[in-house]
Design a protein around this motif. Structure first.
Motif, PDB file in Angstrom:
ATOM      1  N   THR A  31      19.012  38.127  30.476  1.00  0.00           N
ATOM      2  CA  THR A  31      19.870  37.043  30.337  1.00  0.00           C
ATOM      3  C   THR A  31      18.782  35.805  30.360  1.00  0.00           C
ATOM      4  OG1 THR A  31      20.120  37.074  32.844  1.00  0.00           O
ATOM      5  CG2 THR A  31      21.859  37.961  31.434  1.00  0.00           C
ATOM      6  N   THR A  32      19.326  34.602  30.191  1.00  0.00           N
ATOM      7  CA  THR A  32      18.433  33.385  30.059  1.00  0.00           C
ATOM      8  C   THR A  32      17.991  32.912  31.207  1.00  0.00           C
ATOM      9  OG1 THR A  32      19.699  32.993  27.984  1.00  0.00           O
ATOM     10  CG2 THR A  32      18.532  31.270  28.837  1.00  0.00           C
ATOM     11  N   ARG A  33      16.637  33.018  31.524  1.00  0.00           N
ATOM     12  CA  ARG A  33      16.162  32.240  32.824  1.00  0.00           C
ATOM     13  C   ARG A  33      16.027  30.884  32.588  1.00  0.00           C
ATOM     14  NH1 ARG A  33      14.292  30.143  36.631  1.00  0.00           N
ATOM     15  NH2 ARG A  33      13.740  31.193  38.472  1.00  0.00           N
ATOM     16  N   THR A  34      15.253  30.401  31.217  1.00  0.00           N
ATOM     17  CA  THR A  34      14.881  29.246  31.161  1.00  0.00           C
ATOM     18  C   THR A  34      14.818  28.889  29.810  1.00  0.00           C
ATOM     19  OG1 THR A  34      13.384  29.219  33.214  1.00  0.00           O
ATOM     20  CG2 THR A  34      13.164  27.433  31.828  1.00  0.00           C
ATOM     21  N   GLU A  35      15.048  27.722  29.283  1.00  0.00           N
ATOM     22  CA  GLU A  35      14.877  27.172  27.964  1.00  0.00           C
ATOM     23  C   GLU A  35      13.538  26.252  27.958  1.00  0.00           C
ATOM     24  OE1 GLU A  35      17.656  25.348  24.474  1.00  0.00           O
ATOM     25  OE2 GLU A  35      17.388  23.894  26.174  1.00  0.00           O
TER      26      GLU A  35
ATOM     27  N   LEU B 210      11.055  25.900  19.882  1.00  0.00           N
ATOM     28  CA  LEU B 210      12.214  26.092  20.927  1.00  0.00           C
ATOM     29  C   LEU B 210      12.227  27.667  21.409  1.00  0.00           C
ATOM     30  CD1 LEU B 210      14.295  24.666  22.621  1.00  0.00           C
ATOM     31  CD2 LEU B 210      15.957  25.565  21.028  1.00  0.00           C
ATOM     32  N   THR B 211      11.998  28.075  22.549  1.00  0.00           N
ATOM     33  CA  THR B 211      12.026  29.306  23.163  1.00  0.00           C
ATOM     34  C   THR B 211      12.505  29.662  24.398  1.00  0.00           C
ATOM     35  OG1 THR B 211      10.440  31.261  23.134  1.00  0.00           O
ATOM     36  CG2 THR B 211       9.922  29.127  24.273  1.00  0.00           C
ATOM     37  N   TYR B 212      12.808  30.824  24.652  1.00  0.00           N
ATOM     38  CA  TYR B 212      13.403  31.000  26.050  1.00  0.00           C
ATOM     39  C   TYR B 212      12.666  32.043  27.011  1.00  0.00           C
ATOM     40  CZ  TYR B 212      16.896  28.626  23.602  1.00  0.00           C
ATOM     41  OH  TYR B 212      17.924  27.691  22.835  1.00  0.00           O
ATOM     42  N   ALA B 213      12.574  31.937  28.309  1.00  0.00           N
ATOM     43  CA  ALA B 213      12.176  32.893  29.193  1.00  0.00           C
ATOM     44  C   ALA B 213      13.216  33.745  29.638  1.00  0.00           C
ATOM     45  CB  ALA B 213      11.388  32.276  30.238  1.00  0.00           C
ATOM     46  N   LEU B 214      13.082  34.946  29.681  1.00  0.00           N
ATOM     47  CA  LEU B 214      14.544  35.774  30.254  1.00  0.00           C
ATOM     48  C   LEU B 214      14.325  36.360  31.625  1.00  0.00           C
ATOM     49  CD1 LEU B 214      15.054  38.039  27.109  1.00  0.00           C
ATOM     50  CD2 LEU B 214      15.706  35.650  27.397  1.00  0.00           C
ATOM     51  N   THR B 215      15.378  36.635  32.205  1.00  0.00           N
ATOM     52  CA  THR B 215      15.303  37.403  33.395  1.00  0.00           C
ATOM     53  C   THR B 215      14.984  38.807  33.301  1.00  0.00           C
ATOM     54  OG1 THR B 215      17.730  38.017  33.265  1.00  0.00           O
ATOM     55  CG2 THR B 215      17.187  35.984  34.380  1.00  0.00           C
ATOM     56  N   GLY B 216      14.715  39.842  34.194  1.00  0.00           N
ATOM     57  CA  GLY B 216      14.404  41.154  33.997  1.00  0.00           C
ATOM     58  C   GLY B 216      15.731  41.851  33.445  1.00  0.00           C
ATOM     59  N   ALA B 217      16.971  41.193  33.658  1.00  0.00           N
ATOM     60  CA  ALA B 217      18.035  41.674  33.420  1.00  0.00           C
ATOM     61  C   ALA B 217      18.556  41.375  32.085  1.00  0.00           C
ATOM     62  CB  ALA B 217      19.384  41.265  34.058  1.00  0.00           C
TER      63      ALA B 217
ATOM     64  N   TRP C  91      15.955  21.141  36.613  1.00  0.00           N
ATOM     65  CA  TRP C  91      15.312  22.497  37.043  1.00  0.00           C
ATOM     66  C   TRP C  91      14.052  22.635  37.140  1.00  0.00           C
ATOM     67  CZ3 TRP C  91      19.511  25.583  38.328  1.00  0.00           C
ATOM     68  CH2 TRP C  91      20.701  25.425  37.622  1.00  0.00           C
ATOM     69  N   HIS C  92      13.504  21.428  37.725  1.00  0.00           N
ATOM     70  CA  HIS C  92      11.884  21.408  37.865  1.00  0.00           C
ATOM     71  C   HIS C  92      11.529  22.577  38.661  1.00  0.00           C
ATOM     72  CE1 HIS C  92       8.071  19.279  39.373  1.00  0.00           C
ATOM     73  NE2 HIS C  92       7.790  20.155  38.364  1.00  0.00           N
ATOM     74  N   ALA C  93      11.977  22.644  39.882  1.00  0.00           N
ATOM     75  CA  ALA C  93      11.317  23.292  40.922  1.00  0.00           C
ATOM     76  C   ALA C  93      11.483  24.937  40.439  1.00  0.00           C
ATOM     77  CB  ALA C  93      11.866  22.952  42.371  1.00  0.00           C
ATOM     78  N   TYR C  94      12.767  25.153  40.012  1.00  0.00           N
ATOM     79  CA  TYR C  94      13.395  26.396  39.610  1.00  0.00           C
ATOM     80  C   TYR C  94      12.496  27.086  38.554  1.00  0.00           C
ATOM     81  CZ  TYR C  94      17.085  29.528  37.555  1.00  0.00           C
ATOM     82  OH  TYR C  94      17.725  30.555  36.879  1.00  0.00           O
ATOM     83  N   ASP C  95      12.111  26.114  37.447  1.00  0.00           N
ATOM     84  CA  ASP C  95      11.149  26.724  36.590  1.00  0.00           C
ATOM     85  C   ASP C  95       9.850  26.920  36.861  1.00  0.00           C
ATOM     86  OD1 ASP C  95      13.329  26.631  34.548  1.00  0.00           O
ATOM     87  OD2 ASP C  95      12.907  24.791  33.866  1.00  0.00           O
ATOM     88  N   ARG C  96       9.374  25.882  37.761  1.00  0.00           N
ATOM     89  CA  ARG C  96       7.903  26.116  37.995  1.00  0.00           C
ATOM     90  C   ARG C  96       7.700  27.285  38.916  1.00  0.00           C
ATOM     91  NH1 ARG C  96       3.065  23.543  38.964  1.00  0.00           N
ATOM     92  NH2 ARG C  96       2.177  23.772  40.966  1.00  0.00           N
ATOM     93  N   ASP C  97       8.667  27.492  39.915  1.00  0.00           N
ATOM     94  CA  ASP C  97       8.506  28.805  40.798  1.00  0.00           C
ATOM     95  C   ASP C  97       8.529  30.005  39.691  1.00  0.00           C
ATOM     96  OD1 ASP C  97       8.921  29.798  43.815  1.00  0.00           O
ATOM     97  OD2 ASP C  97      10.249  31.123  42.521  1.00  0.00           O
TER      98      ASP C  97
END
Length: 833
Positions: free
Chosen positions: A546-550, A537-544, A569-575
């Motif tokens: 904070t948590t962008r995606t799990e 389990l991991t996370y992608a962060l925003t440049g700030a 959040w399919h399209a949100y994560d894919r983009d």
């Protein structure tokens, strides 16, 4: 006219001017705004100017609250009166259900800090004797809002923007956008009057801009075509009428009484406010049509549609009932103009899908209320990288590429007619359904499945009676424990005691391969990467930071990775993934991304009997040991065969029980479903929906993206330290560390009302002071009481800490628990067999 700017705002209504103003206030001195006609010539000019604070969305509530406060400061700054009449807002209720809705909203309002008061029918009558109250249950009253003159507030923001250096150019139409790789080239044409129409002239120009923001209102479909994207913002007709002066109202005011607040009879589907000693009635009726589904005609400027009084007859008569003095009044004026909507009623604010430095601010059905706050928070996103609140719920990419014009138009019509429909938290709206279905949909429906929608996909929320009438789910909704509650409780109990089968097909699934894949994923995510055959389990962060995606990362082979994330959040994560790959591929080498979301289905089988069920189906030389801890340990993935179905099995369960996710080629889904159902029957397996799963994951303190996880909190604030490897460099790491710990995520058990559970919108208190808020809520079968998750001040995130939560206008006892109060050592998940 300037031909190079840092930011170009397209659209000169209230929203566009609010954005231009706030970009300049945030420090961007080189900002230009273009308007194809005159400022306020779109929906702004005919808007009624109401400023309703009432909203069930946490982000939108913040936006509206900021606007109401900001508009009160404009005159001092600009010298222009914004025309703000702070008369208050009285939202009346005819039923207890409506009062329950107001009390749930009030919980959200408290988390934002919005003031409100409760009034009884007698108190309403005492304050405003022209209002009939004998059939009311009560009302919620906002003393700080009211209504504003849309043209005045827009001009005030425009003047404030000019004072801060913004250039505003009128009569320029955008005809094309071209991204050069570093900036936008925007082709524009000067518009001129000809025969009462606005037509292109021979004068053209090209403006280069580092950033572009579109706030084009009713012209959103034209904007979408120019950008080559989809924007589900389509206008719907909105009518309101103005009566002749009311002698009774004139007498009331002449006696020195104050102006009535904006009156809202939600059960009658209208708002009413005073207008020059008469009344404005604004209904939200059934049957209002969508307009301009493809584009706004060139001849349509500050124009209106013909009034359709028959369509609003019921609402008109109910106004007469509520304010009897209006019965003999004639009509002085009428308006029927286009107001843009989106399928869920929330605007589209944020980065455009697939494009860099292109920002959307479209689909505002309450644009005057949202204009100031949208400008403030969007400017934070553009200038600082993220807003101080989580704006993901308004992100334009919450609708994927599957969205069509027909879908948007019909859903927007539904949304308009639902403005005053009871907004149950468990509401699932019916229009345009079913649309996206997995192969097992019909089988699930035959078993009594009551479906919800995730990214357009039908997904079982719970399983009711097989012979349930078509309106069963609609009648089961409630602000308390609805008719579905017992079914979800039985399903949750089954997973804890025997086994349950959950359809998780809506999961977003992306396969990453190529020589640069491993280095990219190591940079892109926070956790150590799994070894072949393992998962993390991991996370992608925003440049700030904070948590962008799990993500759940599966590493099937050394060179083959699967990223699984939330289906909603399919399209949100894919983009985000594709943009990151594009940025880093020159550094890391080729990175291939394949979208397998609709190629593979997924079932989750969980519960003490799940291993026994799979043993009956697995084809293996040693089936008795194929699923043992030795051959198939926790947090591993294996290619197995269940009957004749090839499956990528993952030993993990979002419910916190022994279990597996079974990812399968979509064409095998019905076969696999039938096999699992037949094998599970003898073991007491139940079919389980998303609501029971949501309760169970809270017993394990599993955070969910969109609730506990978002762009306003870091993984460390979410208590996910074990999934963050601080020994490596990853995107957003330093910004995350710089944020510190501003609040902490906790799980709480609640001694609440006997007939209700929290919904995850409620304020938390300590010693009478607000100290945090819930982000999730539900019922715990393990502890036989309500459960929730949320954020509190760090010093209060201690097991045993006593708090209070507000539900139905009462404070109830809350206790912070240890993380994962159910099976904290994960003994159940790891059990061998």
């Amino acid at each position: 006219m300037k031909t190079h700017v840092k930011a170009l705002v397209v659209g000169g209504g209230a929203v566009g001017t609010g954005i231009a103003y706030h970009l300049a206030r945030a420090g961007w001195s080189d900002v230009m705004l273009l308007e194809r006609d005159e400022l306020t010539s779109g929906s702004t000019w005919h808007a009624a100017g109401l400023l309703p604070l009432f909203n069930m969305s946490y982000a939108t509530s913040h936006i509206h609250d900021y606007s109401v406060k900001f508009y009160k400061t404009l005159e001092e700054e600009t010298g222009l009166n914004a025309g703000f009449y702070v008369v208050g807002n009285l939202r009346m209720a005819q039923t207890q259900d409506r009062m329950d809705e107001y009390m749930l909203y009030a919980s959200t309002a408290e988390t934002v800090g919005i003031p409100y008061e409760w009034l009884t029918p007698a108190q309403i009558k005492e304050r405003w004797p022209l209002v009939r109250t004998e059939d009311l249950k009560g009302a919620i009253y906002h003393p700080t809002d009211g209504y504003i003159n849309p043209a005045d507030v827009t001009q005030a923001m425009a003047k404030g923007a000019r004072q801060r250096g913004v250039t505003i150019e009128r009569r320029w139409q955008v005809d094309g956008y071209e991204w050069t790789g570093s900036e936008w080239k925007v082709s524009v044409t000067k518009m001129v009057e000809k025969g009462g129409n606005l037509v292109p002239s021979e004068e053209t120009a090209v403006i280069t801009a580092e950033h572009v923001v579109t706030a084009t209102g009713n012209h959103a479909q034209r904007t979408a075509k120019l950008l080559g994207i989809k924007i589900p913002a389509i206008p719907v007709e909105h009518q309101y009428i103005v009566t002749e002066p009311d002698p009774a109202l004139a007498e009331w005011r002449a006696a020195g009484n104050p102006e009535h607040p904006v009156l809202r009879d939600a059960d009658a589907k209208w708002y009413v406010r005073e207008e020059r000693k008469g009344w404005i009635l604004g209904p939200y009726e059934e049957g209002a049509p969508a307009r301009f589904e493809y584009s706004v005609p060139d001849s349509f400027r500050a124009d209106l549609f013909p009034l359709d009084l028959e369509r609003i007859e019921e609402e008109y008569m109910s106004m007469i009932h509520r304010i009897p003095t209006t019965e003999e009044l004639g009509l002085k004026d009428d308006f029927n103009g286009p107001i843009c909507y989106t399928p869920d009623g929330n605007p589209l604010v944020g980065p455009a899908p697939g494009l860099r430095n292109m920002w959307l601010a479209e689909g505002f059905s309450f644009g005057i209320t949202a204009a100031g706050g949208t400008g403030y928070y969007l400017a934070q996103m553009m200038v600082e990288g993220e807003a101080e609140i989580d704006m993901a719920s308004l992100d334009p990419k919450r609708y994927g590429s599957w969205m069509t014009t027909e879908y948007a138009a019909r859903k927007n019509e539904e949304c308009y007619s639902h403005v005053y429909v009871l907004h149950h938290p468990d509401e699932e709206r019916e229009a345009c359904r079913p649309l996206r279905t997995g192969p097992a949909y019909d089988r699930q429906k035959a078993e009594g499945a009551q479906f919800g929608v995730v990214n357009g996909f039908e997904r079982p929320n719970y399983y009711g009676p097989k012979d349930a009438p078509s309106n069963f789910d609609h009648e089961s909704r409630s602000f308390r424990r609805g008719g579905w509650w017992q079914y979800a409780k039985d399903e949750a109990q089954a997973i804890r005691e025997t086994a349950g089968l959950i359809d998780a097909t809506a999961f977003a699934k992306h396969v990453i391969t190529g020589p640069g894949a491993e280095a990219f994923l190591d940079w892109f995510t926070t956790n150590k990467l799994p070894k072949p055959g393992r998962i993390n389990l991991t996370y992608a962060l925003t440049g700030a930071g904070t948590t962008r995606t799990e993500y759940t990362i599966l590493r099937e082979t050394p060179e083959h990775w699967v990223l699984i994330s939330s289906g909603a959040w399919h399209a949100y994560d894919r983009d985000n993934l594709l943009k990151a790959v594009e940025e880093k591929e020159p550094e890391f080498g080729r990175i291939n991304v394949e979208d397998w979301t609709t190629r593979y289905g997924a079932f989750a089988l969980a519960g003490p009997k799940s291993r026994d069920i799979l043993k009956e189906l697995i084809k293996d030389p040693a089936p008795d040991t194929a699923l043992s801890n030795k051959r198939f340990p926790w947090l591993s993935c294996r290619n197995i065969e269940l009957g004749m179905c090839p499956v990528v099995a993952v030993r993990v369960a979002y419910t916190g029980e022994l279990g597996w996710e079974l990812h399968h080629p979509i064409e095998f889904q019905n076969y696999l479903w039938d096999q699992l159902v037949a094998a599970g029957e003898k073991h007491g397996m139940k079919l389980v929906g998303a609501r029971a799963q949501n309760w169970l994951r809270q017993e394990k303190s599993y955070r969910a993206f969109g609730t506990e996880l978002g762009r306003d909190a870091t993984p460390l604030e979410a208590g996910l330290d074990r999934f963050v490897d601080l020994d490596k460099d990853f995107h957003g790491k330093q910004a995350m560390l710089d944020k510190g710990i501003r609040s902490k995520c906790v799980t709480v058990l609640i001694d609440g009302p006997a007939d209700a559970d929290p919904w995850g919108r409620e304020a938390l208190y300590a010693d009478g002071t607000k100290v945090g808020r819930l982000t999730s809520g539900g019922y715990s079968v393990a502890f036989a009481k309500s459960i929730g998750m949320g954020y509190v001040k760090p010093e209060l995130a201690v097991p045993g800490q006593k708090l209070k939560v507000r539900m139905f206008d009462q404070l109830w006892d809350v206790e912070v628990t240890e993380d994962s109060p159910y099976d904290p050592t994960n003994a159940v998940i790891r059990v061998d067999g």
